[in-house]
Motif scaffolding. Structure first.
Motif, mmCIF file in Angstrom:
data_model
loop_
_atom_site.group_PDB
_atom_site.id
_atom_site.type_symbol
_atom_site.label_atom_id
_atom_site.label_comp_id
_atom_site.label_asym_id
_atom_site.label_seq_id
_atom_site.Cartn_x
_atom_site.Cartn_y
_atom_site.Cartn_z
ATOM 1 N N ASN A 63 -2.471 3.760 -6.902
ATOM 2 C CA ASN A 63 -3.315 5.150 -7.227
ATOM 3 C C ASN A 63 -4.651 5.484 -6.606
ATOM 4 O O ASN A 63 -4.622 6.681 -6.360
ATOM 5 N N GLY A 64 -5.299 4.504 -6.472
ATOM 6 C CA GLY A 64 -6.661 5.024 -5.889
ATOM 7 C C GLY A 64 -6.556 5.858 -4.529
ATOM 8 O O GLY A 64 -7.290 6.907 -4.346
ATOM 9 N N ALA A 65 -5.382 5.530 -3.687
ATOM 10 C CA ALA A 65 -5.412 6.029 -2.306
ATOM 11 C C ALA A 65 -4.705 7.288 -2.715
ATOM 12 O O ALA A 65 -4.732 8.213 -1.670
ATOM 13 N N GLY A 81 -10.482 9.195 -5.448
ATOM 14 C CA GLY A 81 -9.968 8.056 -6.284
ATOM 15 C C GLY A 81 -10.732 6.709 -5.854
ATOM 16 O O GLY A 81 -10.888 5.803 -6.795
ATOM 17 N N SER A 82 -11.391 6.597 -4.726
ATOM 18 C CA SER A 82 -12.401 5.487 -4.428
ATOM 19 C C SER A 82 -13.533 5.236 -5.371
ATOM 20 O O SER A 82 -14.225 4.415 -5.187
ATOM 21 N N GLN A 98 -16.054 2.402 -10.307
ATOM 22 C CA GLN A 98 -17.714 2.660 -10.444
ATOM 23 C C GLN A 98 -18.088 3.819 -11.370
ATOM 24 O O GLN A 98 -19.078 3.776 -12.199
ATOM 25 N N ARG A 99 -17.321 4.958 -11.551
ATOM 26 C CA ARG A 99 -17.664 6.167 -12.246
ATOM 27 C C ARG A 99 -17.776 5.830 -13.641
ATOM 28 O O ARG A 99 -18.482 6.486 -14.135
ATOM 29 N N TRP A 100 -17.088 4.758 -14.381
ATOM 30 C CA TRP A 100 -17.130 4.494 -15.645
ATOM 31 C C TRP A 100 -18.406 3.571 -16.083
ATOM 32 O O TRP A 100 -18.531 3.486 -17.229
ATOM 33 N N VAL A 101 -19.105 3.025 -15.103
ATOM 34 C CA VAL A 101 -20.078 1.872 -15.316
ATOM 35 C C VAL A 101 -21.281 2.492 -16.195
ATOM 36 O O VAL A 101 -21.579 2.100 -17.143
ATOM 37 N N ASP A 127 -2.231 18.020 -15.865
ATOM 38 C CA ASP A 127 -3.419 18.059 -14.892
ATOM 39 C C ASP A 127 -4.289 16.694 -15.146
ATOM 40 O O ASP A 127 -5.542 16.752 -14.958
ATOM 41 N N ARG A 128 -3.498 15.653 -15.325
ATOM 42 C CA ARG A 128 -4.244 14.476 -15.634
ATOM 43 C C ARG A 128 -3.596 13.442 -14.615
ATOM 44 O O ARG A 128 -2.652 13.158 -14.227
ATOM 45 N N HIS A 129 -4.587 12.936 -14.032
ATOM 46 C CA HIS A 129 -4.086 11.636 -12.875
ATOM 47 C C HIS A 129 -4.325 10.220 -13.732
ATOM 48 O O HIS A 129 -4.841 10.210 -14.737
ATOM 49 N N HIS A 130 -3.893 9.120 -13.017
ATOM 50 C CA HIS A 130 -3.987 7.991 -13.492
ATOM 51 C C HIS A 130 -5.403 7.293 -14.072
ATOM 52 O O HIS A 130 -5.438 6.428 -15.079
ATOM 53 N N PHE A 131 -6.413 7.929 -13.568
ATOM 54 C CA PHE A 131 -7.770 7.432 -13.839
ATOM 55 C C PHE A 131 -8.405 8.510 -14.799
ATOM 56 O O PHE A 131 -9.353 7.899 -15.793
#
Length: 276
Positions: free
Chosen positions: A15-17, A22-23, A27-30, A248-252
């Motif tokens: 998913n991230g790549a 995605g990288s 951390q964005r949730w912390v 319009d939603r991705h895995h994260f």
């Protein structure tokens, strides 16, 4: 005629790549998770077992909770913990529900079967603290873990099963056999027998429990397929199911709706349970 073939199984489940920026996750949730913990009515680090990671955080509404909402995190059964996701309790709490978010031990230290049993123990414990109906949600590997709770061989105790009303699997992995083709299996340590034994899509659902299979419309094809698979199979076995690909939603960011009491995701999760 179009022939579909997966040649790179790692990429199919990466998913991230494959997500812009995605990288930046997880951390964005912390920060939002920490801010919510600081402001919420909460019981943090409630023990449901003897291990250091056998803990859940319980977020409480004002007054008596309408029921128990649970969120089980992902990370391919091998990463992260409850601290990254606290803000996702906001939607349920605003609706008057208590929300439990558990940690669990990770592969390769334990097997997926052992993690499944731990989640059952966490939910049983939280159910002893909060009355009313129970709604489970989980993301990615967490989606697998919550669908495992509504299988015929669920690890939940009988009283908890009786209260289980709805399971919301968000971008869940319901057939573990493809994991055998990925490099992640070095950590997961699955063989064909354990992959089949741990796959909710190969099992019978509990009677009287609703399933919502939710996925982002912009996700990897394998997550779209896995979502359609569980809905299709369990609908054929008589389970009431809803399948949604949110545009319009991705895995994260597909889980963001859990933090909003009025989002389509939270309405799908709780409206049918709260209806008279």
């Amino acid at each position: 005629m179009i022939v579909h073939e997966i040649r790179d199984w790692d990429d199919a489940y990466e998913n991230g790549a494959n997500i812009p920026n995605g990288s930046e996750y997880p951390q964005r949730w912390v920060a939002p998770a920490a801010a919510f913990r600081d402001s919420a009515r909460a019981q943090l680090g409630v023990a449901y077992g003897d291990g250091a990671r056998h803990r859940y955080d319980l977020f409480l509404p004002e007054g008596t909770p309408k029921g128990l909402f649970v969120f089980v995190h992902g990370g391919y059964w091998a990463a992260l913990d409850k601290s990254y996701w606290s803000h996702l309790a906001a939607g349920a709490v605003a609706r008057g529900w208590a929300c439990a978010i558990p940690s669990y031990e990770l592969c390769p230290d334990v097997t997926i079967a052992e993690i499944t049993a731990q989640i059952g123990a966490a939910i049983d414990h939280a159910a002893g603290e909060v009355g009313g109906p129970i709604v489970l949600s989980g993301h990615s590997a967490g989606g697998h873990l919550v669908t495992a709770m509504m299988c015929h061989d669920s690890p939940l105790g009988a009283q908890t099963r009786d209260r289980l009303a709805h399971v919301v699997s968000i971008s869940g992995l319901h057939d573990l056999r493809p994991m055998l083709k990925t490099s992640r299996n070095a950590s997961l340590r699955l063989d064909m027998d354990s992959a089949e034994a741990g796959s909710p899509a190969l099992k019978r659902p509990l009677e009287g429990v609703r399933l919502t299979a939710w996925v982002g419309g912009g996700e990897r094809q394998e997550f779209l397929r896995q979502t359609a698979l569980i809905a299709n199979v369990w609908r054929g076995l008589g389970a009431p199911t809803l399948e949604v690909a949110e545009p319009d939603r991705h895995h994260f960011n597909v889980i963001d709706g859990l933090a909003d009491a009025t989002s389509p995701l939270m309405r799908a999760a709780l409206d049918p349970v709260e209806a008279p």
